[in-house]
Scaffold this motif. Structure first.
Motif, PDB file in Angstrom:
ATOM      1  N   VAL A 183       1.094  -1.363   0.158  1.00  6.91           N
ATOM      2  CA  VAL A 183       0.108  -0.096   0.046  1.00  6.91           C
ATOM      3  C   VAL A 183       0.895   1.231  -0.035  1.00  6.91           C
ATOM      4  O   VAL A 183       2.089   1.132   0.465  1.00  6.91           O
ATOM      5  N   LYS A 184       0.279   2.348  -0.413  1.00  3.10           N
ATOM      6  CA  LYS A 184       1.087   3.619  -0.579  1.00  3.10           C
ATOM      7  C   LYS A 184       1.497   4.041   0.892  1.00  3.10           C
ATOM      8  O   LYS A 184       0.580   4.077   1.897  1.00  3.10           O
ATOM      9  N   ALA A 185       2.753   4.402   1.071  1.00  5.09           N
ATOM     10  CA  ALA A 185       3.360   4.667   2.611  1.00  5.09           C
ATOM     11  C   ALA A 185       2.797   6.077   2.921  1.00  5.09           C
ATOM     12  O   ALA A 185       2.622   7.094   1.870  1.00  5.09           O
ATOM     13  N   GLN A 186       2.395   6.284   4.022  1.00  9.69           N
ATOM     14  CA  GLN A 186       1.822   7.574   4.702  1.00  9.69           C
ATOM     15  C   GLN A 186       2.568   7.758   6.035  1.00  9.69           C
ATOM     16  O   GLN A 186       3.163   6.677   6.587  1.00  9.69           O
ATOM     17  N   SER A 187       2.263   8.962   6.566  1.00  8.21           N
ATOM     18  CA  SER A 187       3.094   9.453   7.859  1.00  8.21           C
ATOM     19  C   SER A 187       2.523   8.416   8.914  1.00  8.21           C
ATOM     20  O   SER A 187       3.192   8.253   9.970  1.00  8.21           O
ATOM     21  N   ASP A 188       1.304   7.830   8.866  1.00  7.68           N
ATOM     22  CA  ASP A 188       0.616   6.965   9.803  1.00  7.68           C
ATOM     23  C   ASP A 188       0.667   5.352   9.594  1.00  7.68           C
ATOM     24  O   ASP A 188       0.082   4.882  10.432  1.00  7.68           O
ATOM     25  N   ASN A 189       1.323   5.137   8.701  1.00  6.82           N
ATOM     26  CA  ASN A 189       1.629   3.527   8.447  1.00  6.82           C
ATOM     27  C   ASN A 189       3.127   3.148   8.363  1.00  6.82           C
ATOM     28  O   ASN A 189       3.102   1.718   8.114  1.00  6.82           O
ATOM     29  N   LEU A 190       4.056   4.011   8.485  1.00  4.08           N
ATOM     30  CA  LEU A 190       5.100   3.600   8.399  1.00  4.08           C
ATOM     31  C   LEU A 190       5.957   2.778   9.742  1.00  4.08           C
ATOM     32  O   LEU A 190       5.327   3.184  10.720  1.00  4.08           O
ATOM     33  N   PRO A 191       6.550   1.963   9.605  1.00  5.73           N
ATOM     34  CA  PRO A 191       7.107   1.379  10.827  1.00  5.73           C
ATOM     35  C   PRO A 191       7.877   2.300  11.748  1.00  5.73           C
ATOM     36  O   PRO A 191       8.855   3.282  11.052  1.00  5.73           O
ATOM     37  N   LYS A 192       8.019   2.024  12.924  1.00  7.20           N
ATOM     38  CA  LYS A 192       8.967   2.826  13.813  1.00  7.20           C
ATOM     39  C   LYS A 192      10.398   2.563  13.798  1.00  7.20           C
ATOM     40  O   LYS A 192      10.550   1.044  14.185  1.00  7.20           O
ATOM     41  N   VAL A 193      11.345   3.482  13.454  1.00  5.31           N
ATOM     42  CA  VAL A 193      12.582   2.836  13.349  1.00  5.31           C
ATOM     43  C   VAL A 193      13.428   4.013  14.308  1.00  5.31           C
ATOM     44  O   VAL A 193      13.587   4.991  13.977  1.00  5.31           O
ATOM     45  N   HIS A 194      13.587   3.458  15.644  1.00  2.79           N
ATOM     46  CA  HIS A 194      14.530   4.168  16.683  1.00  2.79           C
ATOM     47  C   HIS A 194      15.925   4.279  16.202  1.00  2.79           C
ATOM     48  O   HIS A 194      16.489   3.292  15.649  1.00  2.79           O
ATOM     49  N   VAL A 195      16.770   4.954  17.262  1.00  3.56           N
ATOM     50  CA  VAL A 195      18.138   4.946  16.930  1.00  3.56           C
ATOM     51  C   VAL A 195      18.736   3.931  17.520  1.00  3.56           C
ATOM     52  O   VAL A 195      19.760   3.319  16.946  1.00  3.56           O
ATOM     53  N   PHE A 196      18.179   2.799  18.380  1.00  2.41           N
ATOM     54  CA  PHE A 196      18.726   1.694  18.847  1.00  2.41           C
ATOM     55  C   PHE A 196      18.650   0.514  17.976  1.00  2.41           C
ATOM     56  O   PHE A 196      19.433  -0.183  17.819  1.00  2.41           O
ATOM     57  N   MET A 197      17.510   0.744  17.066  1.00  2.00           N
ATOM     58  CA  MET A 197      17.405  -0.214  16.005  1.00  2.00           C
ATOM     59  C   MET A 197      18.391   0.042  14.818  1.00  2.00           C
ATOM     60  O   MET A 197      19.175  -0.904  14.312  1.00  2.00           O
ATOM     61  N   MET A 198      18.599   1.266  14.625  1.00  2.00           N
ATOM     62  CA  MET A 198      19.630   1.520  13.604  1.00  2.00           C
ATOM     63  C   MET A 198      21.093   1.130  14.254  1.00  2.00           C
ATOM     64  O   MET A 198      21.810   0.619  13.363  1.00  2.00           O
ATOM     65  N   SER A 199      21.460   1.629  15.229  1.00  2.00           N
ATOM     66  CA  SER A 199      22.899   1.467  15.770  1.00  2.00           C
ATOM     67  C   SER A 199      22.820  -0.336  15.879  1.00  2.00           C
ATOM     68  O   SER A 199      24.101  -0.514  15.669  1.00  2.00           O
ATOM     69  N   THR A 200      22.009  -1.058  16.478  1.00  2.00           N
ATOM     70  CA  THR A 200      22.147  -2.460  16.536  1.00  2.00           C
ATOM     71  C   THR A 200      22.368  -3.389  15.142  1.00  2.00           C
ATOM     72  O   THR A 200      23.209  -4.053  15.061  1.00  2.00           O
ATOM     73  N   TYR A 201      21.673  -2.731  14.285  1.00  4.52           N
ATOM     74  CA  TYR A 201      21.768  -3.296  12.717  1.00  4.52           C
ATOM     75  C   TYR A 201      23.221  -2.959  12.271  1.00  4.52           C
ATOM     76  O   TYR A 201      23.928  -3.878  11.548  1.00  4.52           O
ATOM     77  N   LEU A 202      23.638  -1.838  12.295  1.00  6.63           N
ATOM     78  CA  LEU A 202      24.553  -1.428  11.440  1.00  6.63           C
ATOM     79  C   LEU A 202      25.862  -1.698  12.259  1.00  6.63           C
ATOM     80  O   LEU A 202      26.946  -2.259  11.660  1.00  6.63           O
ATOM     81  N   THR A 203      25.957  -2.145  13.527  1.00 12.39           N
ATOM     82  CA  THR A 203      27.120  -2.469  14.123  1.00 12.39           C
ATOM     83  C   THR A 203      27.294  -4.244  14.088  1.00 12.39           C
ATOM     84  O   THR A 203      28.520  -4.804  14.194  1.00 12.39           O
ATOM     85  N   SER A 204      26.147  -4.926  13.819  1.00 12.34           N
ATOM     86  CA  SER A 204      25.948  -6.234  13.693  1.00 12.34           C
ATOM     87  C   SER A 204      25.985  -6.680  12.149  1.00 12.34           C
ATOM     88  O   SER A 204      26.764  -8.031  11.879  1.00 12.34           O
TER      89      SER A 204
END
Length: 213
Positions: free
Chosen positions: A7-28
């Motif tokens: 479905v078309k992405a809108q500001s109310d249906n995007l997943p929440k990506v916080h900074v801890f998710m980013m840092s964990t993924y990039l370091t692993s």
């Protein structure tokens, strides 16, 4: 058109990506810990001035706890080139990023900057304050529109900029700087400075000087 199941992405249906998710993924993830991608190159890829203007046609699909987000990213150095397809997959229940992949660019197998730009873009959208209106992200990116809306500008259009209103002059602003200094020095009683010696009344001894004869 969106892909099947998306479905078309809108500001109310995007997943929440916080900074801890980013840092964990990039370091692993080994693709983003190599010498070629870490450091200054990674920071430049995540900058707001590029990601917010290059990301377009965002679509979302959810299957249980797994959320998949796809987008098109305009190449930074050749905006007329075909946009790159980027896909992010995450587990919303466990708040973990499973993968971020770019499918088209030459460096996509080693963790390219387009994947980082899209990951940072999703993080910024998660940090945006809530609003009463819903923003749709299924649209052409701003960067890909460069050179299509405004072809040229006339010289007279540059000169027709709105003029700034003139400041209302006050009594003090009409006086010269020298007049204000002399007046203030006399009021304070400071007549011994280097400037005032040329404007104060000479004494009787100074009147007898050869320079005043």
């Amino acid at each position: 058109m969106t892909e099947r199941g998306f479905v078309k992405a809108q500001s109310d249906n995007l997943p929440k990506v916080h900074v801890f998710m980013m840092s964990t993924y990039l370091t692993s993830n080994p693709n983003f810990t190599s010498v070629e991608i870490k450091g200054v190159k990674a920071l430049r890829s995540q900058r707001e001035s590029y990601g917010d203007s290059a990301v377009g046609y965002v679509q979302v699909k959810r299957e249980g706890n797994i959320c998949t987000v796809k987008a098109r990213i305009t190449p930074e150095h050749n905006v007329r080139q075909k946009c790159y397809a980027v896909t992010l997959s995450c587990n919303e229940a466990e708040e973990t990023i499973l993968s971020v992949e770019c499918e088209d660019c030459a460096a996509h197998k080693g963790g390219c900057k387009h994947a980082l730009a899209f990951l940072a873009w999703l993080h910024r959208r998660s940090e945006d304050p809530p609003s009463t209106s819903v923003d749709c992200y299924w649209k052409k990116s701003k960067l890909s529109s460069v050179g299509t809306s405004l072809k040229f500008i006339k010289a007279k259009d540059i000169c027709n900029a709105p003029k700034k209103p003139k400041l209302v002059s006050t009594e003090t602003s009409q006086e010269s700087f020298l007049t204000v200094v002399i007046k203030d020095s006399k009021e304070v009683g400071d007549t011994d400075n280097q400037l005032m010696k040329y404007f104060k009344e000479p004494s009787n001894c100074e009147k007898m000087s050869i320079h005043r004869l």
